[in-house]
Design a protein around this motif. Structure first.
Motif, PDB file in Angstrom:
ATOM      1  N   ARG A  16      19.200 -22.150 -29.695  1.00  0.00           N
ATOM      2  CA  ARG A  16      18.215 -21.944 -28.621  1.00  0.00           C
ATOM      3  C   ARG A  16      18.928 -21.741 -27.288  1.00  0.00           C
ATOM      4  NH1 ARG A  16      15.715 -26.332 -31.090  1.00  0.00           N
ATOM      5  NH2 ARG A  16      16.173 -27.670 -29.300  1.00  0.00           N
ATOM      6  N   LEU A  19      20.340 -18.232 -27.034  1.00  0.00           N
ATOM      7  CA  LEU A  19      19.276 -17.263 -26.708  1.00  0.00           C
ATOM      8  C   LEU A  19      18.902 -17.346 -25.236  1.00  0.00           C
ATOM      9  CD1 LEU A  19      16.692 -17.198 -29.632  1.00  0.00           C
ATOM     10  CD2 LEU A  19      18.126 -15.346 -28.807  1.00  0.00           C
ATOM     11  N   THR A  20      18.853 -18.555 -24.695  1.00  0.00           N
ATOM     12  CA  THR A  20      18.532 -18.726 -23.277  1.00  0.00           C
ATOM     13  C   THR A  20      19.620 -18.098 -22.409  1.00  0.00           C
ATOM     14  OG1 THR A  20      17.299 -20.755 -23.727  1.00  0.00           O
ATOM     15  CG2 THR A  20      18.051 -20.413 -21.462  1.00  0.00           C
ATOM     16  N   TRP A  21      20.875 -18.342 -22.733  1.00  0.00           N
ATOM     17  CA  TRP A  21      21.975 -17.732 -21.979  1.00  0.00           C
ATOM     18  C   TRP A  21      21.886 -16.219 -22.030  1.00  0.00           C
ATOM     19  CZ3 TRP A  21      26.084 -21.089 -24.856  1.00  0.00           C
ATOM     20  CH2 TRP A  21      26.118 -22.378 -24.309  1.00  0.00           C
ATOM     21  N   LYS A  23      19.443 -14.361 -21.939  1.00  0.00           N
ATOM     22  CA  LYS A  23      18.421 -13.790 -21.062  1.00  0.00           C
ATOM     23  C   LYS A  23      19.055 -13.209 -19.808  1.00  0.00           C
ATOM     24  CE  LYS A  23      14.405 -15.842 -20.544  1.00  0.00           C
ATOM     25  NZ  LYS A  23      13.388 -16.891 -20.344  1.00  0.00           N
ATOM     26  N   ASP A  24      20.171 -13.796 -19.358  1.00  0.00           N
ATOM     27  CA  ASP A  24      20.869 -13.319 -18.164  1.00  0.00           C
ATOM     28  C   ASP A  24      22.370 -13.381 -18.426  1.00  0.00           C
ATOM     29  OD1 ASP A  24      21.815 -12.639 -15.683  1.00  0.00           O
ATOM     30  OD2 ASP A  24      20.725 -14.194 -14.598  1.00  0.00           O
ATOM     31  N   GLU A  38      23.794  -5.835 -21.255  1.00  0.00           N
ATOM     32  CA  GLU A  38      22.752  -6.654 -21.855  1.00  0.00           C
ATOM     33  C   GLU A  38      23.194  -7.207 -23.197  1.00  0.00           C
ATOM     34  OE1 GLU A  38      19.262  -4.259 -22.005  1.00  0.00           O
ATOM     35  OE2 GLU A  38      19.057  -4.211 -19.835  1.00  0.00           O
ATOM     36  N   ARG A  81      22.690  -8.671 -28.662  1.00  0.00           N
ATOM     37  CA  ARG A  81      21.692  -8.630 -27.595  1.00  0.00           C
ATOM     38  C   ARG A  81      20.392  -9.206 -28.135  1.00  0.00           C
ATOM     39  NH1 ARG A  81      20.450  -3.486 -24.994  1.00  0.00           N
ATOM     40  NH2 ARG A  81      22.657  -3.146 -25.121  1.00  0.00           N
ATOM     41  N   ARG A  82      19.597  -9.741 -27.240  1.00  0.00           N
ATOM     42  CA  ARG A  82      18.291 -10.267 -27.628  1.00  0.00           C
ATOM     43  C   ARG A  82      17.388  -9.108 -28.061  1.00  0.00           C
ATOM     44  NH1 ARG A  82      16.168 -15.110 -24.804  1.00  0.00           N
ATOM     45  NH2 ARG A  82      14.302 -13.861 -24.465  1.00  0.00           N
ATOM     46  N   GLU A  84      14.090  -8.354 -27.465  1.00  0.00           N
ATOM     47  CA  GLU A  84      12.976  -8.797 -26.622  1.00  0.00           C
ATOM     48  C   GLU A  84      11.596  -8.505 -27.218  1.00  0.00           C
ATOM     49  OE1 GLU A  84      13.264 -10.851 -24.244  1.00  0.00           O
ATOM     50  OE2 GLU A  84      15.385 -10.686 -23.815  1.00  0.00           O
ATOM     51  N   ILE A  87      11.006 -11.160 -29.904  1.00  0.00           N
ATOM     52  CA  ILE A  87      10.832 -12.496 -29.316  1.00  0.00           C
ATOM     53  C   ILE A  87       9.448 -12.600 -28.679  1.00  0.00           C
ATOM     54  CG2 ILE A  87      11.641 -14.043 -27.483  1.00  0.00           C
ATOM     55  CD1 ILE A  87      14.514 -12.988 -28.132  1.00  0.00           C
ATOM     56  N   SER A  88       9.039 -11.579 -27.948  1.00  0.00           N
ATOM     57  CA  SER A  88       7.717 -11.583 -27.303  1.00  0.00           C
ATOM     58  C   SER A  88       6.588 -11.635 -28.331  1.00  0.00           C
ATOM     59  CB  SER A  88       7.551 -10.353 -26.416  1.00  0.00           C
ATOM     60  OG  SER A  88       8.446 -10.401 -25.348  1.00  0.00           O
TER      61      SER A  88
END
Length: 98
Positions: A16, A19-21, A23-24, A38, A81-82, A84, A87-88
């Motif tokens: 987790r 994944l948070t890292w 983001k940026d 990215e 890369r995430r 997005e 995830i959304s």
């Protein structure tokens, strides 16, 4: 990729956090402000987590199997890369069902 894979991947606090890292990436991984990348190399994640390469590889494989990240090989390096949209969609599904 079913929801159980996503829940399983997210059950680990380090996954987790990764994944948070992600983001940026420039902020989390010490890149310059002008670096708009990215994606992040597995070795950068390894340095930040202070975990072995095999552990980080296993964590990233779990996140990829769950459909939360994507990977791309560039020579000997693997960059992540995430995902997005995935995830959304998962977050919306949880909000709707729980």
């Amino acid at each position: 990729m079913d929801d159980q894979d996503k829940f399983s991947a997210l059950s680990n606090p380090t996954r987790r956090r990764i994944l948070t890292w992600m983001k940026d990436i420039p902020d989390a991984f010490g890149k310059s402000a002008g670096d708009a990348r990215e994606d992040v190399c597995i070795s950068e994640i390894q340095r930040k987590t202070n975990l072995s390469q095999s552990t980080v590889s296993a964590y990233m494989a779990a996140l990829e199997r769950a459909g939360l990240v994507t990977s791309e090989r560039r020579g000997q390096w693997t960059f992540f890369r995430r995902d997005e949209p995935a995830i959304s969609a998962f977050a919306r599904k949880i909000a709707k069902e729980l």
